[in-house]
Scaffold this motif. Structure first.
Motif, mmCIF file in Angstrom:
data_model
loop_
_atom_site.group_PDB
_atom_site.id
_atom_site.type_symbol
_atom_site.label_atom_id
_atom_site.label_comp_id
_atom_site.label_asym_id
_atom_site.label_seq_id
_atom_site.Cartn_x
_atom_site.Cartn_y
_atom_site.Cartn_z
ATOM 1 N N VAL A 87 0.978 0.089 -0.839
ATOM 2 C CA VAL A 87 0.254 -1.044 -0.261
ATOM 3 C C VAL A 87 0.013 -2.132 -1.304
ATOM 4 O O VAL A 87 -0.460 -1.861 -2.402
ATOM 5 C CB VAL A 87 -1.092 -0.588 0.335
ATOM 6 N N TRP A 89 -2.138 -5.682 -1.596
ATOM 7 C CA TRP A 89 -3.139 -6.582 -1.009
ATOM 8 C C TRP A 89 -3.124 -7.877 -1.796
ATOM 9 O O TRP A 89 -3.440 -7.906 -2.970
ATOM 10 C CB TRP A 89 -4.525 -5.946 -1.039
ATOM 11 N N ILE A 131 -8.578 3.481 1.686
ATOM 12 C CA ILE A 131 -7.142 3.182 1.565
ATOM 13 C C ILE A 131 -6.502 4.114 0.545
ATOM 14 O O ILE A 131 -5.431 4.686 0.772
ATOM 15 C CB ILE A 131 -6.913 1.700 1.202
ATOM 16 N N THR A 135 -2.983 6.207 0.718
ATOM 17 C CA THR A 135 -1.799 5.646 0.069
ATOM 18 C C THR A 135 -1.384 6.439 -1.152
ATOM 19 O O THR A 135 -2.177 7.158 -1.749
ATOM 20 C CB THR A 135 -2.055 4.196 -0.410
ATOM 21 N N LEU A 138 -1.910 1.666 -4.303
ATOM 22 C CA LEU A 138 -2.501 0.418 -3.837
ATOM 23 C C LEU A 138 -2.488 -0.564 -4.988
ATOM 24 O O LEU A 138 -3.015 -0.274 -6.069
ATOM 25 C CB LEU A 138 -3.939 0.635 -3.352
#
Length: 197
Positions: A87, A89, A131, A135, A138
């Motif tokens: 992931v 962000w 999260i 994951t 991240l």
């Protein structure tokens, strides 16, 4: 359950931090199983921001990734994250600005409501942990805005206070804390330096 790896990448505007983060996860995805997921916090509030969003979309056009648009309330992404996802962000600073001014349409922006940002900050760390529980990696991208002289504007000083505080807390729990500066990527937690191509 094993916690996913957390990488925080901070750098100035147009420093290459987003491209660096994308390359990191694309390279990792070539060696491990897992979807690439891109969490986008930007909203097109003006022509300049629309151009930035369009540029980021174009940069990702050839990457096989799932994009989740989440300008506020980051917790909203958690149900969409799958076990083993990689992931990205992008980015924390945009999310913070969005959250500080959430409620402006009713003349009650968070920035002027006592305790509002404290609640949002606590929810942020809880969401990041949620999260990380799903994951494998991240990566959080953020802008360095504290190298400038202190602003004379109260709202800008408030923003700087919050971003500095959040950066410190995230870097403290991160596995990697990478600063992009002058064409160099420096991992301050692991003592590595890399020249960007």
């Amino acid at each position: 359950m094993v916690r996913g790896k957390l990488t925080v990448i901070i750098g100035g505007v147009r420093s290459g931090k987003s491209a660096y983060a994308e390359k990191m996860l694309v390279d990792e995805a070539s060696h491990v199983a897992g979807r690439l997921v891109y969490i986008a916090s930007g909203t097109a509030t003006d022509a300049e921001m629309q151009a930035r969003i369009d540029r980021h979309k174009q940069d990702r056009a050839e990457i096989d990734c799932t994009t989740i648009e989440q300008p506020v309330e980051l917790a909203g992404v958690v149900p969409s994250i799958q076990q083993g996802d990689l992931v990205l962000w992008d980015c924390l600073t945009t999310w913070l600005a969005n959250e500080l001014y959430s409620g402006w349409e009713t003349a009650t922006p968070c920035i002027s409501e006592p305790g509002c940002m404290e609640q949002k900050e606590a929810q942020l760390y809880e969401t990041i942990n949620d999260i990380l529980a799903k994951t494998s990696h991240l990566v959080i991208v953020s802008n360095e805005v504290l190298d400038e002289l202190p602003s004379t504007y109260m709202e800008t000083r408030t923003y700087s206070k919050w971003i500095g505080r959040i950066h410190q807390k995230l870097v403290a729990q991160a596995d990697e804390a990478i600063e992009i500066d002058y064409g160099l990527a420096t991992d301050w937690k692991n003592g590595q330096r890399e020249v960007l191509a």
